[in-house]
Design an enzyme around this catalytic site. Structure first.
Site, PDB file in Angstrom:
ATOM      1  CB  CYS A   1      89.463  53.747  42.057  1.00  0.00           C
ATOM      2  SG  CYS A   1      89.233  54.918  43.629  1.00  0.00           S
TER       3      CYS A   1
ATOM      4  CB  THR B   1      88.127  52.156  51.944  1.00  0.00           C
ATOM      5  OG1 THR B   1      87.733  51.441  50.583  1.00  0.00           O
ATOM      6  CG2 THR B   1      89.008  51.219  52.780  1.00  0.00           C
TER       7      THR B   1
END
EC number: 1.2.1.12
Length: 335
Positions: A152, A210
């Protein structure tokens, strides 16, 4: 004719993919595989703490779901190779368990009769990673059978990073995603392989990793080695933002940057990239189905070529709608 979808893993993304598919006449979910029983699946589909009650009739018929009069076959098989996708007419599988992100594992869906697999996560050894609005034109039906929809966060970052690079040249950048908590965190302090994700998700700001920034190079090879970053998990259940600080090749003003982003949002990236000049907060973007929405009021420029751009994303709805868009795109281009 609608492309037939099977969903493996009916969790947060699986259910939101289903919700998105209900609103798209070009895709039809015909089968779901999840280890949870049909009654619980029906309950969690109908009632959602984040997105509200589903505007559809949901009932259980034996071991299957019936949604708005259409039967969706339910199975509970641990081994994807043993599924009945072929018999069920499934053409594309959305692999959203989070467990089968390696190509060899996801490809078991092909053995079970599916024609293509979309992994709703970053993957390894996948045939291609696609971010809609950025590199879907690279899809090759003959050679790409296991496709990653990236994360996402990559779906949020890549569209506006592309605009910045195309317009001004992106020399290098560091991003931080301020990200709502997810199921890969503990609700109370409990063991986790990441010591920080082991801490109570709704009580802490949690620094963590991330791969989203580096993964941009999978869809924009020209940015390889130019982006990096990290994440701050925060005590909200949904909606996140990307904060990118980047050095550009050209000198710009705030107006230059915002005008370029607005032009893209109203043009080639419409439906992918949004643009807002309103003083909004995270809750205002709950249910927003763009991949990324620029917060124009937060754009900054320092010393001519250092820029700061913030963009919002509903990390559930936006991403799940791109999964459905990708399935529709693949079907149109060839299975």
């Amino acid at each position: 004719m609608a492309v037939k979808i099977g969903i493996n893993g009916f969790g947060r993304i699986g259910r939101n993919v289903f919700r998105a598919a209900l609103k798209n006449d070009n895709v039809e979910v015909v089968a779901i595989n999840d280890l949870t029983d049909a009654n619980m699946l029906a309950h969690l589909l109908k009632y959602d703490s984040v997105h509200g009650k589903l505007d559809a009739e949901v009932v259980v018929d034996g071991s299957n779901l019936v949604v708005n009069g259409k039967t969706i076959e339910i199975s509970a098989e641990r081994d994807p190779a043993q599924l009945s996708w072929g018999k069920q007419g499934v053409e594309i599988v959305v692999e959203s368990t989070g467990f089968f992100t390696k190509r060899a594992d996801a490809a078991k869906h092909l053995e079970a009769g599916a024609k293509k697999v979309i992994i709703s996560a970053p993957a390894s050894d996948e045939d291609i990673t696609i971010v809609m609005g950025v590199n879907e034109d690279k899809y090759d039906a003959a050679n790409h059978n296991v496709i990653s929809n990236a994360s996402c966060t990559t779906n949020c970052l890549a569209p506006f990073a592309k605009v910045l690079n195309d317009k001004f040249g992106l020399k290098r950048g560091m991003m931080t995603t301020v990200h709502s908590y997810t199921n890969d965190q503990q609700i109370l302090d409990l063991p986790h392989k990441d010591y920080r994700r082991a801490r109570a998700a709704a009580e802490n700001i949690i620094p963590t990793s991330t791969g989203a920034a580096k993964a941009v190079s999978l869809v924009l090879p020209e940015l390889k080695g130019k982006l990096n970053g990290g994440a701050m998990r925060v005590p909200t259940p949904n909606v996140s933002l990307v904060d990118l600080v980047a050095e550009l090749d050209k000198e710009v003003t705030v107006e230059d940057v915002n005008n370029a982003l607005k032009e893209a949002a109203e043009g080639d990236l419409k439906g992918i990239l949004g643009y807002s000049e309103e003083p909004l907060v995270s809750g205002d973007y709950n249910g927003n189905i763009n991949s990324s929405t620029i917060d124009a009021l937060s754009t900054m420029v320092m010393e001519g070529n250092m820029v700061k751009v913030i963009s919002w994303y509903d990390n559930e709805s936006g991403y799940s709608n791109r999964v459905v868009d990708l399935a529709q795109y693949i079907a149109a281009k060839g299975l």
